[in-house]
Write an enzyme that holds these catalytic residues in place. Structure first.
Site, short mmCIF file in Angstrom:
data_model
loop_
_atom_site.label_atom_id
_atom_site.label_comp_id
_atom_site.label_asym_id
_atom_site.label_seq_id
_atom_site.Cartn_x
_atom_site.Cartn_y
_atom_site.Cartn_z
N TYR A 148 -23.53 2.63 2.83
CA TYR A 148 -22.26 3.26 2.49
C TYR A 148 -22.18 4.74 3.11
O TYR A 148 -21.93 5.66 2.50
CB TYR A 148 -21.91 3.19 1.16
N SER A 149 -22.51 4.86 4.28
CA SER A 149 -22.38 5.94 5.12
C SER A 149 -22.41 5.84 6.72
O SER A 149 -22.19 4.57 6.97
CB SER A 149 -23.70 7.04 4.79
N ILE A 186 -32.97 11.60 -1.98
CA ILE A 186 -31.77 12.05 -2.92
C ILE A 186 -30.72 11.37 -2.49
O ILE A 186 -30.18 11.45 -1.51
CB ILE A 186 -32.19 13.51 -2.77
N CYS A 188 -30.15 7.91 -3.17
CA CYS A 188 -30.83 6.61 -2.44
C CYS A 188 -29.81 5.25 -2.44
O CYS A 188 -30.05 4.24 -1.80
CB CYS A 188 -31.88 6.21 -3.02
N GLY A 189 -28.54 5.48 -3.04
CA GLY A 189 -27.67 4.36 -3.01
C GLY A 189 -28.36 3.04 -3.44
O GLY A 189 -28.93 3.05 -4.55
N TRP A 190 -27.78 2.21 -2.82
CA TRP A 190 -28.46 0.76 -3.16
C TRP A 190 -29.87 0.39 -2.52
O TRP A 190 -30.39 -0.85 -2.40
CB TRP A 190 -27.44 -0.29 -2.60
N CYS A 371 -9.22 7.98 5.60
CA CYS A 371 -10.45 8.66 6.00
C CYS A 371 -10.70 8.43 7.66
O CYS A 371 -11.32 9.39 8.16
CB CYS A 371 -11.69 8.03 5.28
#
Length: 414
Positions: A148-149, A186, A188-190, A371
């Site tokens: 998700y980035s 830092i 770490c998401g999924w 976005c």
């Protein structure tokens, strides 16, 4: 005089001053259609269904436009939301808006430190607002690894899966990994980055998140991958960590730190990083002066979040004692990523509607579209900061990123 009618002349004047180029048509609640702009390009038709929306658009236009779209007080012909936002952004100038809007913008900017004071409690609450809604939603539009980035489109025709893999590989190259190293992730998401680094590079990874959903999913993925001996996922604030770590990676987390905490953030990176360590910080950023955060994004999507300008980050970096070994700026990569996400979201719209009501669906589509426009029409990009305690902890050129060979480093005498 009805409430909407008294605001109509104010709104008409504001839009007439704003839209100088292009062709905007607005159908008012009474059915009358008015044209704005110089008539160039295909027309964008905005339809106002509720007289009350006129007052909101005059007082807080950015917030009201998003809310009006969510609540169907506003619709756009053919649902051409992107065309509308692009037209507005290309014409946007501070002097086009009434003085009270400019005052409110300055006030939001002046008080941003209060709004973005992310204590340990508020930070967890803010993360839960966005990330703990449902993993099922994210699975519908993210890549297979749930990144998700921003993806890295080394080739314009890359699939989303391949571009996300390229992002992780690019970051791994910058980290100069060796088997057995201790790596901190830092935010770490999924768990995708942690799993990739442990599996493909033989390192041991500690991932931290404040999301209950992400914690559960990441731990399940670690177990399923058979990497429990190399990957540990914790529910904790990065400020509570102790080191040292040979490598630190943080992708898409700095946007949640907030202006008042940049010094704390980089000081903590410095304290956690081993003397010969390397850190890679990946964040959305502005290639322009700081501005007030979007009130709509703050209210509905990322409370406490903020996209920093370079000028806001550098003072904290300078005081941390870390060497800024490299800064890379990704242009339009996130716009491409978001377009993939929105296309996949639209393709799965029936499944999304099975999970959420129409207002949520429109909110999420507005979020993805606004976005996209931020990266295509405004000064928004992605920054990657490569940091270390030693000036020669990384190669002196970027050649190693593209040769596939990591050179042996000859550190200067300490």
């Amino acid at each position: 005089m009805k409430g909407g009618d008294m605001w109509e002349p104010v709104f008409d004047t504001m839009i007439r001053r704003l839209i100088q180029t292009g062709h905007l048509q607005i159908t008012y609640p009474d059915g009358r259609t008015q044209s704005y702009g110089d008539g160039s390009g295909p027309p964008v038709l905005l339809i106002l269904h509720d007289p009350k929306i006129l007052r909101a658009l005059c007082l807080t236009p950015e917030l009201a436009l998003g809310e009006g779209y969510m609540n169907r007080q506003i619709t756009i012909k053919n649902d051409a939301l992107g065309d509308l936002l692009r037209l507005v952004l290309r014409n946007r100038r501070p002097d086009a808006f009434p003085f009270w809007i400019r005052i409110l913008d300055r006030a939001r900017f002046a008080f941003r430190n209060l709004v973005q004071r992310n204590t340990a409690h508020s930070a967890k609450s803010n993360v839960a607002h966005h990330y703990d809604i449902s993993d099922d939603l994210y699975r519908l539009f993210l890549d297979d690894d749930m990144q998700y980035s921003c993806a890295y489109f080394a080739d314009d025709g890359m699939s989303l899966n391949d571009a996300q893999s390229a992002k992780k590989s690019h970051i791994a190259q910058k980290l100069l990994l060796s088997p057995g190293q201790q790596v901190l992730d830092i935010g770490c998401g999924w768990g995708g980055m942690a799993l990739t680094l442990a599996r493909d590079y033989g390192v041991k990874v500690t991932g931290v998140t404040l999301s209950e959903n992400q914690l559960e999913t990441a731990r399940t993925r670690v177990t399923q991958a058979g990497l429990s001996d190399r990957v540990t996922i914790r529910l904790m604030d990065y400020r509570d960590l102790t080191g040292p770590f040979d490598r630190i990676v943080s992708v898409g987390m700095l946007e949640h730190v907030g202006v008042p905490h940049y010094r704390d953030y980089f000081d903590k990176i410095s304290a956690l990083l081993a003397p010969d360590g390397v850190a890679l910080i990946h964040t959305i950023g502005r290639c322009g002066p700081p501005i007030a955060h979007s009130p709509w994004i703050h209210k509905y999507i990322f409370p406490g979040g903020y996209v920093p300008s370079m000028s806001e980050l550098v003072p904290a970096l300078e005081r941390s004692g870390l060497w800024t070994c490299d800064i890379e700026v990704w242009r339009l990569h996130y716009a491409k990523t978001l377009r993939h996400w929105r296309n996949r979201f639209d393709a799965q719209i029936d499944q999304v509607r099975a999970l959420y009501d129409d207002r949520f669906v429109r909110m999420w589509r507005y979020y993805l579209t606004v976005c996209i426009m931020a990266f295509e029409e405004q000064q928004q990009a992605v920054f990657q900061f490569q940091l270390s305690h030693q000036r020669d902890a990384v190669p002196l050129t970027r050649d190693y990123l593209y040769s596939g060979h990591i050179p042996r480093l000859h550190h200067a005498a300490q």
